[in-house]
Design a protein around this motif. Structure first.
Motif, mmCIF file in Angstrom:
data_model
loop_
_atom_site.group_PDB
_atom_site.id
_atom_site.type_symbol
_atom_site.label_atom_id
_atom_site.label_comp_id
_atom_site.label_asym_id
_atom_site.label_seq_id
_atom_site.Cartn_x
_atom_site.Cartn_y
_atom_site.Cartn_z
ATOM 1 N N ALA A 111 2.705 5.879 -3.136
ATOM 2 C CA ALA A 111 3.806 6.695 -3.650
ATOM 3 C C ALA A 111 3.752 6.780 -5.173
ATOM 4 O O ALA A 111 3.992 7.848 -5.756
ATOM 5 C CB ALA A 111 5.147 6.126 -3.197
ATOM 6 N N LEU A 157 10.692 2.107 -2.012
ATOM 7 C CA LEU A 157 9.521 1.342 -1.596
ATOM 8 C C LEU A 157 9.312 0.110 -2.481
ATOM 9 O O LEU A 157 8.845 -0.932 -1.997
ATOM 10 C CB LEU A 157 8.278 2.235 -1.628
ATOM 11 C CG LEU A 157 8.266 3.368 -0.595
ATOM 12 C CD1 LEU A 157 7.067 4.276 -0.810
ATOM 13 C CD2 LEU A 157 8.275 2.807 0.821
ATOM 14 N N ARG A 167 0.827 -1.211 0.000
ATOM 15 C CA ARG A 167 0.000 0.000 0.000
ATOM 16 C C ARG A 167 0.858 1.257 0.000
ATOM 17 O O ARG A 167 0.526 2.242 -0.681
ATOM 18 C CB ARG A 167 -0.918 -0.005 1.222
ATOM 19 C CG ARG A 167 -2.093 -0.961 1.108
ATOM 20 C CD ARG A 167 -3.150 -0.653 2.161
ATOM 21 N NE ARG A 167 -2.609 -0.745 3.519
ATOM 22 C CZ ARG A 167 -2.594 -1.859 4.237
ATOM 23 N NH1 ARG A 167 -3.079 -2.989 3.722
ATOM 24 N NH2 ARG A 167 -2.087 -1.865 5.468
ATOM 25 N N ARG A 168 1.945 1.237 0.740
ATOM 26 C CA ARG A 168 2.834 2.401 0.731
ATOM 27 C C ARG A 168 3.425 2.626 -0.659
ATOM 28 O O ARG A 168 3.548 3.770 -1.120
ATOM 29 C CB ARG A 168 3.956 2.212 1.757
ATOM 30 C CG ARG A 168 3.506 2.338 3.199
ATOM 31 C CD ARG A 168 4.691 2.430 4.143
ATOM 32 N NE ARG A 168 5.471 1.192 4.174
ATOM 33 C CZ ARG A 168 5.254 0.203 5.028
ATOM 34 N NH1 ARG A 168 4.269 0.279 5.910
ATOM 35 N NH2 ARG A 168 6.018 -0.891 5.019
#
Length: 440
Positions: free
Chosen positions: A311, A352, A306-307
């Protein structure tokens, strides 16, 4: 309503979450120690040292990323401490390789843009690190410091002669002399066919590099002096720009080399190697690690995904879908802080994406080719952005000739276009790495 979701392999680990994480971290710790031993046994074989250093950094990143993502399953204090130390080690060992690959990239680009012959390798490009005390796989005291390459990953000796030669060429303090204007005093052909005198105290290695570059530049300039395209001016300026970049980045590489030597001969490094040696056989787990692997690991892995998706959603992918939109170039021509701010979201996505890939390696053994390729494209984006920054920094050197500044400006624009090309390729690859799913 549709939301993006990353595709993933069908295979899922079995057993408890702790067993799955332990199996992955044991394997990475073994790779770390194996690379450390190979590094110590490589001696003066620069290619072998570079390969071992690359593997060492890769294992460090995977261990650090896994400790970050699956921290809820581990002893938090232990995980945070080891993760911080591994991040320090990986960053320290990467600096020399970064300087070497950046210089090679910029010299190749100058050769391509000016139409001159390929430039020779940078002076001391594959400098091995010499030393005698690092760790072996059992946490003992055998291995040697590493010379980052691949660009390049208990007392340590200084590199034989090379660092001192560079210091002598660049002044006693290591700082560029006379405003770093020495590129202008190399025997570079001027517009009227004459040559400028060599710099006072300039080493024969630098003169050899510059002589090769300027010979090609002279031939090219002679053929295109009357051309309205300005390639003659670019060829002459490229020779001086190459000499300036070679000087600045070689100095930075030598300093990074010395920093890596000091790091690998320090007690801090020995403590990291001891902790990894312990990790190869034992993993401090928390109570949550007793749950089933599929369900327990899915929660932190989905949080990492999800991060990443959030982003990527902040990136201007629609604009990046149009090739040659010049957004990266225009941002690069702005103030340095503005250019860095514009690149920063892409660098964050790169970080990420790497964490997401490592989490998927734990949960779904095997690799996702689409995610790997997307990561390669973001690596290319980072390399081009940093090369453009290096060209811009060189262009700010006091008292450089207009031809040199012109060549560095063309080089900067070329690298910013490479940034834009990497963004375009990433947005295309990202469409293949994601699937549309119906939100509940």
């Amino acid at each position: 309503m549709h939301s993006p979701e990353l595709s993933r392999p069908d295979t899922v680990v079995a057993g408890t979450a702790g067993e799955a994480v332990a199996h992955y971290l044991h394997a990475q710790a073994a790779d770390f120690l194996r690379s450390l031993r190979r590094h110590g046994e490589s001696g003066a074989e620069t290619a072998a040292v570079a390969d071992a250093a690359r593997s060492l950094r890769a294992a460090s990143r995977r261990i650090s990323g896994t400790l970050h993502t699956f921290r809820p399953l581990l002893d938090p204090a232990w995980a945070d401490g080891l993760r911080t130390e591994l991040a320090w080690l990986s960053t320290t060992l990467a600096q020399e390789h970064a300087c070497t690959s950046r210089l090679s990239r910029l010299l190749d680009a100058l050769s391509r843009l000016s139409g001159t012959a390929p430039l020779p390798p940078a002076r001391g490009e594959s400098l091995p690190l010499h030393g005698s005390a690092a760790h072996n796989g059992s946490g003992g005291a055998e291995s040697r410091p590493h010379g980052p390459a691949g660009s390049g990953p208990a007392a340590a000796e200084a590199p034989t002669g090379t660092a001192h030669a560079d210091d002598a060429a660049n002044g006693a303090s290591g700082a560029p002399a006379d405003g770093d204007g020495t590129d202008e005093t190399a025997p570079v052909p001027l517009a009227d066919g004459h040559a400028a005198p060599p710099a006072a105290g300039e080493g024969p290695a630098s003169r050899g590099v510059r002589a090769t570059v300027t010979t090609a530049a002279t031939d090219r300039a002679g053929r295109t002096a009357g051309s309205p395209s300005g390639n003659g001016a670019l060829a002459v300026g490229a020779a001086r720009a190459a000499a300036l970049l070679e000087r600045q980045l070689t100095l930075a590489r030598t300093r990074a080399h010395s920093g890596a030597l000091q790091a690998l001969g320090s007690a801090r490094f020995h403590a990291v190697a001891d902790a990894v040696a312990l990790l190869a056989s034992e993993l401090p787990l928390g109570p949550a690690a007793a749950g089933p692997a599929a369900e327990t690991l899915a929660l932190p892995a989905e949080a990492a995904e999800r991060r990443l998706l959030a982003a990527v959603a902040e990136l201007p992918l629609r604009r990046a879908a149009h090739p040659y939109n010049a957004e990266a170039l225009f941002s690069g021509l702005a103030a340095a802080s503005a250019g860095e701010a514009q690149d920063a979201p892409w660098h964050e996505v790169r970080r990420l994406l790497r964490l997401h890939r490592y989490a998927q390696e734990v949960l779904h053994p095997g690799t996702d080719p689409a995610l790997c390729h997307a990561g390669i494209l973001l690596d290319r984006h980072r390399d081009a952005a940093e090369a453009a920054s290096a060209a811009a920094a060189a262009a700010r050197t006091p008292r450089i000739a207009p031809a040199t500044a012109y060549a560095l400006g063309v080089l900067h624009a070329d690298q910013r276009h490479e940034v834009e090309a990497a963004r375009f390729a990433f947005q295309q690859e990202w469409r293949h790495a994601t699937t549309a799913v119906t939100a509940p």
